[in-house]
Enzyme design. Structure first.
Site, short mmCIF file in Angstrom:
data_model
loop_
_atom_site.label_atom_id
_atom_site.label_comp_id
_atom_site.label_asym_id
_atom_site.label_seq_id
_atom_site.Cartn_x
_atom_site.Cartn_y
_atom_site.Cartn_z
NE ARG A 50 -4.49 -1.22 1.61
CZ ARG A 50 -5.13 -1.64 2.39
NH1 ARG A 50 -5.34 -1.38 3.80
NH2 ARG A 50 -6.48 -2.35 1.89
CE LYS A 211 -22.22 -15.57 5.35
NZ LYS A 211 -22.88 -15.06 6.53
N GLY A 387 -13.30 -2.75 0.31
CA GLY A 387 -14.81 -2.23 0.49
C GLY A 387 -14.92 -1.12 -0.86
#
Ligand code: AMP
Length: 408
Positions: A50, A211, A387
């Protein structure tokens, strides 16, 4: 190999100022970076990718003669000073990567920081302490945002991983300073929005992970854009259940079955080809040395769960992506953290890397899988944001991008 052979025309993806639009000479520039890196108990950074991914922006600002003020969050200190989450190790690593002194201050606002900034010369680099040591950061407090903005003449956002958050250092500060995108932020948008909206076809999406509920928005948005959807990982078994399969004790979200049916209908209506695994690696326990079997998905017994896609599915998926010109992949094909269930994910990583296509990998687990498979150099673009990359793929507007200054 995937990396160098494909070029894509990306139109109108970012109608915002970028760092190249600013005249940085002699100016104080506040660069919001994402230095949220893993640090071990001896304060050693175990993965600095990063930090490395923001170097083009930092080096550009140095070369242009700016006074470079860097800020980031690290972990979740919840608005209190906690030495465990200090950015001091990042200052040290950055110093090595830039081969240049990095001044570090033990706060991010206040007179001590103001004084240090006042003494900076062109090309100097200053790293502020963790923004989240102040409760005002995550609350997007106006006074805190103002205090941050008072340090600089320009704001540059390069923290893609935090662009889906509306915090003082990502959106609040933009009210007070001309605000531009850094090179990393720009690149993320070009790939995750530009390529996705103007793909060279065939365009294939590969989705996996635990999921269906975590990827619904992405599935719905991509259903209107792609030519093929491949679903693997735990989420595949809710789809198989929706198609009438008995899947033993595999992960199934009962309340998602109707939605899975609707998504399959939409894909059919849109003429999108849809691929599910045809076989699985199954076990009674999600453990490395538990007994495993490879079975067709029609034959998963009660008490056994599917924890990886099987070899026939790898062949099927590999065939399906062979003619792709653009591939986007987010989510592992199985419980790849356990070696016994990692083969499917690594095989797909290799197939994506080998495809003669522009290839985009969405952050987190998939990034890790591509590195562990040793093929990261053959992927066109690996997103740095988990995200944030999912929200962009859902077609959402990210506050950290929307709040930047519009390009005239
Ligand atoms: P996500 O954060 O939704 O992308 O999910 C990633 C997680 O999904 C990883 O930790 C995997 O272990 C898990 N996963 C993938 N396939 C399966 C599966 N077949 N059964 C249970 N968990 C799975």
């Amino acid at each position: 190999m995937a990396k160098s052979n494909v070029s894509v025309d990306i139109k109108d993806t970012l109608n915002k100022l970028t760092i190249e639009d600013l005249n940085l000479k002699g100016k104080r520039v506040f660069i919001r970076a994402d230095f949220n890196v893993p640090i071990n108990e001896n304060f050693i950074i175990t993965d600095d990718s990063r930090i490395r991914s923001t170097l083009p922006t930092i080096n550009y600002a140095i070369d242009e003669g700016a006074k470079v003020i860097l800020a980031s969050h690290l972990g979740r200190p919840k608005g209190k000073v906690d030495p465990k989450y200090s950015l001091a190790p990042v200052a040290k690593r950055l110093q090595r990567l830039l081969n240049k002194e990095v001044i570090f201050v033990e706060d991010c606002v206040g007179p001590m920081v103001q004084n240090t900034v006042a003494k900076m010369k062109e090309g100097d680099v200053l790293l502020l302490e963790n923004l989240r040591f102040h409760p005002g950061e995550e609350k997007n407090d106006e006074e805190f945002a103002k205090a941050l903005s008072s340090l600089a003449d320009y704001f540059v956002n390069d923290a893609f991983g935090a662009a889906h958050r509306s915090h003082a250092s990502t959106t609040g500060i933009t009210k007070y300073l001309p605000s531009a995108a850094g090179f990393l932020l720009k690149k993320e948008i070009e790939y995750l929005k530009g390529v996705v909206n103007n793909p060279v076809r065939p365009f294939v999406a590969i989705l996996g992970g635990a999921k269906v509920s975590g990827k619904i928005g992405v599935l719905e948005n991509l259903a209107a854009k792609v030519d093929k959807v491949i679903v693997g990982g735990g989420m595949a078994y809710t789809f198989l259940k929706a198609k009438g399969y008995e899947v033993g004790d595999s992960l199934v979200e009962p309340d998602m079955i109707d939605l899975a049916k609707r998504i399959m209908e939409t894909l059919k209506k849109n003429n999108v080809k849809f691929y599910l695994p045809v076989d699985s690696v199954i076990s009674e326990k999600a453990e490395q040395f538990a007994e495993t079997k490879i079975v067709p998905n029609q034959e998963i017994p009660k008490g056994w769960k599917a924890l990886d896609i099987g070899p026939a599915s790898v062949k099927l998926f590999t065939l399906a992506i062979e003619n792709a010109k653009t591939i986007i992949w987010n989510g592992p094909m199985g419980m790849f953290e356990i070696d016994a269930f990692s083969r499917g994910t690594f095989a797909i990583a290799r197939a994506v890397a080998d495809a003669y296509a522009l290839t985009i990998v969405g952050g987190g687990d998939t990034d890790f899988a591509v590195h562990r498979a040793g093929v990261s150099d053959s992927i066109s673009f690996i997103s740095t944001g988990g995200g944030a990359s999912l929200e962009l793929l859902e077609g959402k507007e990210l506050p950290g991008i929307a709040s930047l200054t519009d390009k005239k």
